[in-house]
Design a protein around this motif. Sequence first.
Motif, short mmCIF file in Angstrom:
data_model
loop_
_atom_site.label_atom_id
_atom_site.label_comp_id
_atom_site.label_asym_id
_atom_site.label_seq_id
_atom_site.Cartn_x
_atom_site.Cartn_y
_atom_site.Cartn_z
N GLU A 51 0.84 -1.20 0.00
CA GLU A 51 0.00 0.00 0.00
C GLU A 51 0.87 1.26 0.00
OE1 GLU A 51 -3.50 2.20 -0.10
OE2 GLU A 51 -3.23 0.05 -0.34
N LYS A 52 1.95 1.21 0.77
CA LYS A 52 2.88 2.34 0.83
C LYS A 52 3.52 2.56 -0.54
CE LYS A 52 7.02 3.69 3.37
NZ LYS A 52 7.99 3.25 4.36
N ASP A 53 3.94 1.47 -1.21
CA ASP A 53 4.51 1.58 -2.55
C ASP A 53 3.49 2.12 -3.54
OD1 ASP A 53 6.89 0.57 -1.60
OD2 ASP A 53 6.59 -1.45 -2.40
N ARG A 54 2.25 1.65 -3.43
CA ARG A 54 1.18 2.11 -4.30
C ARG A 54 0.93 3.60 -4.11
NH1 ARG A 54 -4.20 2.55 -3.46
NH2 ARG A 54 -5.51 2.54 -5.29
N ASN A 55 0.87 4.04 -2.86
CA ASN A 55 0.65 5.46 -2.57
C ASN A 55 1.81 6.31 -3.09
OD1 ASN A 55 -1.79 4.95 -1.38
ND2 ASN A 55 -0.98 4.91 0.70
N GLU A 56 3.03 5.79 -2.95
CA GLU A 56 4.20 6.50 -3.45
C GLU A 56 4.14 6.61 -4.97
OE1 GLU A 56 7.64 8.70 -3.20
OE2 GLU A 56 6.36 8.03 -1.56
N PHE A 57 3.73 5.52 -5.63
CA PHE A 57 3.59 5.53 -7.09
C PHE A 57 2.55 6.56 -7.52
CE2 PHE A 57 1.24 4.07 -10.83
CZ PHE A 57 2.27 4.08 -11.77
N ILE A 58 1.41 6.57 -6.84
CA ILE A 58 0.34 7.52 -7.17
C ILE A 58 0.84 8.95 -6.98
CG2 ILE A 58 -1.91 8.40 -6.41
CD1 ILE A 58 -2.67 5.46 -5.84
N LYS A 59 1.57 9.19 -5.90
CA LYS A 59 2.10 10.53 -5.64
C LYS A 59 3.08 10.95 -6.73
CE LYS A 59 4.67 13.03 -2.08
NZ LYS A 59 5.36 12.89 -0.79
N LEU A 60 3.98 10.05 -7.12
CA LEU A 60 4.94 10.37 -8.17
C LEU A 60 4.25 10.58 -9.51
CD1 LEU A 60 7.82 7.89 -7.30
CD2 LEU A 60 7.85 10.37 -7.07
N ARG A 61 3.24 9.76 -9.80
CA ARG A 61 2.49 9.90 -11.05
C ARG A 61 1.77 11.25 -11.10
NH1 ARG A 61 2.20 9.33 -16.18
NH2 ARG A 61 0.15 8.83 -16.98
N GLN A 62 1.19 11.66 -9.97
CA GLN A 62 0.50 12.94 -9.90
C GLN A 62 1.48 14.10 -10.12
OE1 GLN A 62 -2.86 13.20 -9.71
NE2 GLN A 62 -2.52 15.34 -10.18
N GLN A 63 2.67 13.99 -9.53
CA GLN A 63 3.69 15.02 -9.73
C GLN A 63 4.11 15.08 -11.20
OE1 GLN A 63 6.75 13.86 -6.98
NE2 GLN A 63 5.83 14.97 -5.26
N GLU A 64 4.24 13.92 -11.82
CA GLU A 64 4.61 13.87 -13.23
C GLU A 64 3.52 14.51 -14.10
OE1 GLU A 64 5.02 10.49 -16.70
OE2 GLU A 64 5.48 9.91 -14.65
N LEU A 65 2.26 14.20 -13.80
CA LEU A 65 1.16 14.79 -14.57
C LEU A 65 1.09 16.31 -14.37
CD1 LEU A 65 -1.63 12.12 -14.00
CD2 LEU A 65 -0.33 12.54 -16.10
N ASN A 66 1.32 16.77 -13.15
CA ASN A 66 1.33 18.21 -12.89
C ASN A 66 2.46 18.89 -13.65
OD1 ASN A 66 -0.88 18.01 -11.22
ND2 ASN A 66 0.31 17.97 -9.33
N ALA A 67 3.64 18.26 -13.65
CA ALA A 67 4.78 18.83 -14.38
C ALA A 67 4.49 18.88 -15.88
CB ALA A 67 6.05 18.02 -14.10
N ARG A 68 3.88 17.81 -16.39
CA ARG A 68 3.55 17.76 -17.81
C ARG A 68 2.53 18.84 -18.17
NH1 ARG A 68 2.20 12.07 -19.65
NH2 ARG A 68 4.43 11.88 -19.42
N LYS A 69 1.55 19.04 -17.29
CA LYS A 69 0.53 20.06 -17.53
C LYS A 69 1.16 21.46 -17.56
CE LYS A 69 -3.84 21.88 -15.93
NZ LYS A 69 -4.84 21.93 -14.90
N LEU A 70 2.06 21.73 -16.60
CA LEU A 70 2.75 23.02 -16.58
C LEU A 70 3.58 23.21 -17.83
CD1 LEU A 70 3.87 23.27 -12.86
CD2 LEU A 70 2.14 24.65 -14.00
#
Length: 193
Positions: A51-70
């Motif tokens: 679950e911790k790995d999954r949450n970390e993956f989701i967090k990193l994916r969200q950061q990547e999507l935010n960076a891509r949007k910017l």
Amino acid sequence: MDGQATDKLHLWPAEFTWPIGLALDIGNVLMIAVTSVAVYVAWRTWSHEKEKDRNEFIKLRQQELNARKLEQESSSKRLYMDYMLLSFNNPKFSVGRYDDKDEVEVARYDTYLSIVFWSLDEYLQTENDKFCEYVLEGEATTHYEYVRKWLHKEMAAEGYRDGYSAKFLNILDRTIKKIEDDKQRDEAQSPEQ
């Protein structure tokens, strides 16, 4: 237990053997309980880490999507700014005026429109908004003759539409159709008949 230990239990008086049997049964039950608890703890630890790995993956994916949007927003603004500068630096071309008898000016006008349309097509790919569609419709209207001759689906020569996105071409085709429908309606309503 081996066979000799069991045989020795039978040598003891009956009142002493039942506590030993009970102790052995309790030991077996405790061993099963300890093993069950160990398996449960291991499973909980594993699932918590998962679950911790999954949450970390989701967090990193969200950061990547935010960076891509910017990055896309920055790219869109840069594309639009380049389009504005090109129009500012070529005021005659931006309003559709050029000397069609001067080969150099015709080539420059063609290049100008190619850059404008490629920029707007790219902008449409990064930013999905009505503003860009409005700008593209305005450019297609301003440069109607060129667009109809070189980019409209019914008139374009082979290969001239290649490379543009379907969305871009749909907007151009829709705009040209609207202009032609308006012209036909105006001609039908004209008193010169």
